[in-house]
Design a protein around this motif. Structure first.
Motif, PDB file in Angstrom:
ATOM      1  N   ARG A 154       1.248  -1.289  -0.130  1.00  0.00           N
ATOM      2  CA  ARG A 154      -0.277   0.086   0.173  1.00  0.00           C
ATOM      3  C   ARG A 154       0.656   1.176  -0.098  1.00  0.00           C
ATOM      4  NH1 ARG A 154      -5.090   0.166   4.103  1.00  0.00           N
ATOM      5  NH2 ARG A 154      -2.315   1.229   5.779  1.00  0.00           N
ATOM      6  N   GLY A 219      -8.586   1.999  -2.790  1.00  0.00           N
ATOM      7  CA  GLY A 219      -7.420   0.698  -3.542  1.00  0.00           C
ATOM      8  C   GLY A 219      -7.381   0.518  -5.147  1.00  0.00           C
ATOM      9  N   GLY A 282     -10.268  -3.759  -1.828  1.00  0.00           N
ATOM     10  CA  GLY A 282      -9.530  -2.301  -1.650  1.00  0.00           C
ATOM     11  C   GLY A 282     -10.149  -1.569  -1.092  1.00  0.00           C
ATOM     12  N   LYS A 284     -11.071  -0.641   3.369  1.00  0.00           N
ATOM     13  CA  LYS A 284     -10.266  -0.980   5.067  1.00  0.00           C
ATOM     14  C   LYS A 284     -11.999  -0.860   5.990  1.00  0.00           C
ATOM     15  CE  LYS A 284      -7.843   2.810   4.968  1.00  0.00           C
ATOM     16  NZ  LYS A 284      -6.557   3.938   5.486  1.00  0.00           N
ATOM     17  N   HIS A 304     -13.088 -10.588   1.203  1.00  0.00           N
ATOM     18  CA  HIS A 304     -12.373  -9.367   2.001  1.00  0.00           C
ATOM     19  C   HIS A 304     -10.801  -9.633   1.206  1.00  0.00           C
ATOM     20  CE1 HIS A 304     -11.193  -5.678   4.152  1.00  0.00           C
ATOM     21  NE2 HIS A 304     -10.885  -5.279   3.116  1.00  0.00           N
ATOM     22  N   ASP A 306      -7.126  -7.800  -0.220  1.00  0.00           N
ATOM     23  CA  ASP A 306      -6.932  -5.540  -0.231  1.00  0.00           C
ATOM     24  C   ASP A 306      -5.126  -6.713   0.041  1.00  0.00           C
ATOM     25  OD1 ASP A 306      -7.425  -3.578   1.334  1.00  0.00           O
ATOM     26  OD2 ASP A 306      -5.487  -3.711   2.175  1.00  0.00           O
ATOM     27  N   GLU A 311      -5.437  -4.791   7.619  1.00  0.00           N
ATOM     28  CA  GLU A 311      -7.072  -4.717   7.324  1.00  0.00           C
ATOM     29  C   GLU A 311      -7.764  -5.786   7.762  1.00  0.00           C
ATOM     30  OE1 GLU A 311      -7.048  -1.927   7.394  1.00  0.00           O
ATOM     31  OE2 GLU A 311      -5.870  -0.064   7.429  1.00  0.00           O
ATOM     32  N   ALA A 326      -5.121  -5.486  -6.141  1.00  0.00           N
ATOM     33  CA  ALA A 326      -6.237  -5.795  -5.978  1.00  0.00           C
ATOM     34  C   ALA A 326      -7.125  -6.198  -7.780  1.00  0.00           C
ATOM     35  CB  ALA A 326      -7.440  -4.490  -5.760  1.00  0.00           C
TER      36      ALA A 326
END
Length: 576
Positions: A154, A219, A282, A284, A304, A306, A311, A326
């Motif tokens: 990130r 994201g 992407g 949170k 999820h 990510d 996260e 992503a």
């Protein structure tokens, strides 16, 4: 390759140029004077800012629009500490930034030097990484590392602390020392794919669902995954809802777009409640997106995806966790579903028909406000006129609170791209003008509009001079309600009419302020004047335009909906 004896400051400038660095903002001081001198001689695009916090805001928006690294610098002490707010915005938003800060001469540090403080300790939690340069010889290595850290995983801001004696020190370098890895000049620098078994399981969950949805966040834009979102959504028939920062992951006019979800929504929250499988990508799942952790409901089937493993499970325990990029992850899921994608989409025909029908019903329900003829101007009418006037490749940059929520709810991107840029990483006020400056530099031929409140604009008025000096033809719309609007609206909801404290501002004509600063100023008091004002502003390409829009002074009508944090929750219209 020849050897050259240069200062540490020049070595920094050469390394930035090796990374093909974009515009840089800063305010100089003695510690970094050799860097400034080298910037002048070598042609580095450096620009004096009037407030260092705005330097980071401008660099942040530049990074968000260009996907390149934003650059700032600051001198010792107050210059460096003024970066904190902007750095946290970039840290939370995942914006790649390299910040160069001057620090005390190592021989004199801790001896009550002018402006000295423990700035490294202050800045360390506000950035992804802080690198301190202890010798001139390590400058190329550490600047390369700063760009690598800023663009990997990130993305985020990296601070490089340069003591005065290092910046002023001399050393012989070889020209070959000043090289950069092109992969780390933009984001995403490196992609990782999620576990293959996890992708297969995700595909099975989505294929079995009757009412799947994608919930996407910022994201998507960091990964450049807009086309991957659209491809999966269209191939398998999966509607898409977005956060404030995820807007533009799919075109807002797509029949698969369910719009904003969370604290303020059009139709998405109800669809999420009825969904039997949610693919979160992407995002949170923070307070705003989850309507203070009430969406999705406990026990929902959630996948999820990510690139930051930490996260997943922070605010909601997913059924399946996919750790990866992503775009790469969505492409893998799409490939895994390809065998029966058409059958899936056909089986969901009735469900998919609900989305545009519900969106149209919502538009009809709020049309009186979207096209309101009342004066002062209704916020919904203002955003409607921006939607009409802004070209397909234009940008709306939204300030932290009031502007971001109205824009996030009502602004429509015409295509899948990051055309809406709110500062929701830290939701600081004052982003509208410097953010528009950064966006305009990233997209010099585009129409860029900054949407800000009068309170936020008051904080950064000095940057009008910067924008005029740089010849930036951006437009700033000041939502003028003579108040700190979000706070006053919350006070109204919490404590009742008339019970306001420290939330009122002086009545100010910001069009006159703009003209006094050599910029183009327009005041709008009637909604019928919005379209011609926007046209006149967009035609002004050599200097900033400020459109001062008079909106309601009634705090009961300042928010898009009742804030879910208040104790006086009311039922009623989605648009106030």
């Amino acid at each position: 390759m020849s050897n050259i004896e240069i200062t540490g400051g020049e070595a920094i400038a050469r390394m930035l140029l090796a990374h093909d660095a974009g515009p840089m903002f800063g305010m100089g001081g003695f510690q970094l004077l050799p860097f400034y001198d080298a910037a002048r001689r070598l042609g580095l695009n450096h620009n004096l800012i009037n407030d260092e916090r705005c330097a980071v805001f401008a660099a942040d928006a530049y990074a968000k629009v260009s996907n390149r690294v934003g650059l700032v610098d600051a001198t010792l002490g107050p210059g460096a500490t003024n970066l904190v707010t902007g750095l946290v915005e970039a840290l939370n938003a995942g914006s790649p930034i390299v910040a160069i800060i001057g620090d005390a001469n190592r021989d004199h540090a801790g001896k009550n030097m002018t402006q000295e403080t423990d700035q490294v300790t202050i800045l360390r939690p506000a950035c992804k990484e802080l690198l301190r340069v202890e010798t001139v010889a390590r400058i190329p290595e550490l600047i390369r590392r700063a760009f690598m850290l800023a663009t990997s995983g990130r993305p985020g801001p990296v601070v490089v602390s340069v003591p005065e004696d290092v910046a002023h020190g001399m050393l012989e370098f070889n020209e070959a020392d000043f090289v950069a890895d092109p992969a780390h000049c933009q984001i995403p620098a490196i992609r990782c794919r999620p576990d293959a078994d996890g992708v297969v399981e995700a595909a099975k969950m989505l294929a079995a669902a009757k009412r799947p949805m994608m919930l996407v966040g910022g994201g998507i834009h960091l990964s450049g995954a807009q086309s991957a979102v659209t491809e999966l959504a269209e191939a398998c028939g999966i509607p898409v809802a977005h956060t404030l920062t995820g807007k533009g992951a799919i075109a807002c006019n797509s029949p698969l777009s369910a719009g904003l979800f969370g604290r303020y929504d059009r139709i998405a929250n109800d669809l999420i409640d009825k969904s039997d499988c949610l693919l979160v990508v992407g995002c949170k799942l923070g307070e705003i997106a989850t309507k203070r952790y009430s969406i999705p409901a406990a026990g929902a089937r959630v996948i999820h995806l990510d690139c930051v493993a930490e996260e997943m499970g922070r605010t909601y325990q997913p059924t399946l966790r996919l750790w990866g990029d992503a775009k790469a992850g969505l492409q893998d899921i799409t490939a895994a579903l390809a065998g029966n994608a058409a059958e899936q989409k056909a089986s969901r025909a009735g469900y998919l028909a609900e989305i545009p029908a519900a969106m149209e019903a919502w538009r009809q329900d709020v049309s009186e406000r979207l096209y309101s003829g009342e004066s002062p101007v209704h916020m919904a009418r203002l955003i409607t006129e921006i939607n009409k006037a802004l070209p397909d490749d234009g940008y709306l940059i939204a300030d932290g609170g009031f502007a971001a929520h109205w824009g996030g709810l009502l602004f429509d991107t015409k295509k899948a791209t990051r055309a809406f840029v709110p500062d929701r990483g830290f939701a600081s006020i004052g982003y509208g003008l410097p953010g528009a400056m950064g966006a305009q530099l990233a997209a010099p031929d585009a129409v860029v509009v900054g949407l800000t409140g009068d309170g936020g604009f008051n904080m950064v008025l000095g940057e009008l001079e910067t924008a005029r000096r740089m010849g930036l033809g951006l437009t700033v719309i000041v939502v003028n309600n003579a108040a700190s609007g979000y706070v006053k609206a919350l006070q109204h909801l919490m404590y009742g009419e008339g019970n306001y404290q420290s939330s009122d501002l002086s009545e100010t004509n910001y069009a006159n302020v703009a003209q006094a600063m050599g910029c183009h100023g327009i005041r709008v008091e009637s909604p019928d004047d919005l379209a011609p004002a926007l046209a006149a502003a967009f035609a002004e390409t050599g200097r900033p335009t400020v459109i001062d829009v008079m909106v309601t002074r009634d705090p009961s009508r300042m928010l898009p909906a009742v804030d879910n944090r208040t104790v006086k929750i009311k039922k009623g219209d989605r648009v106030a």
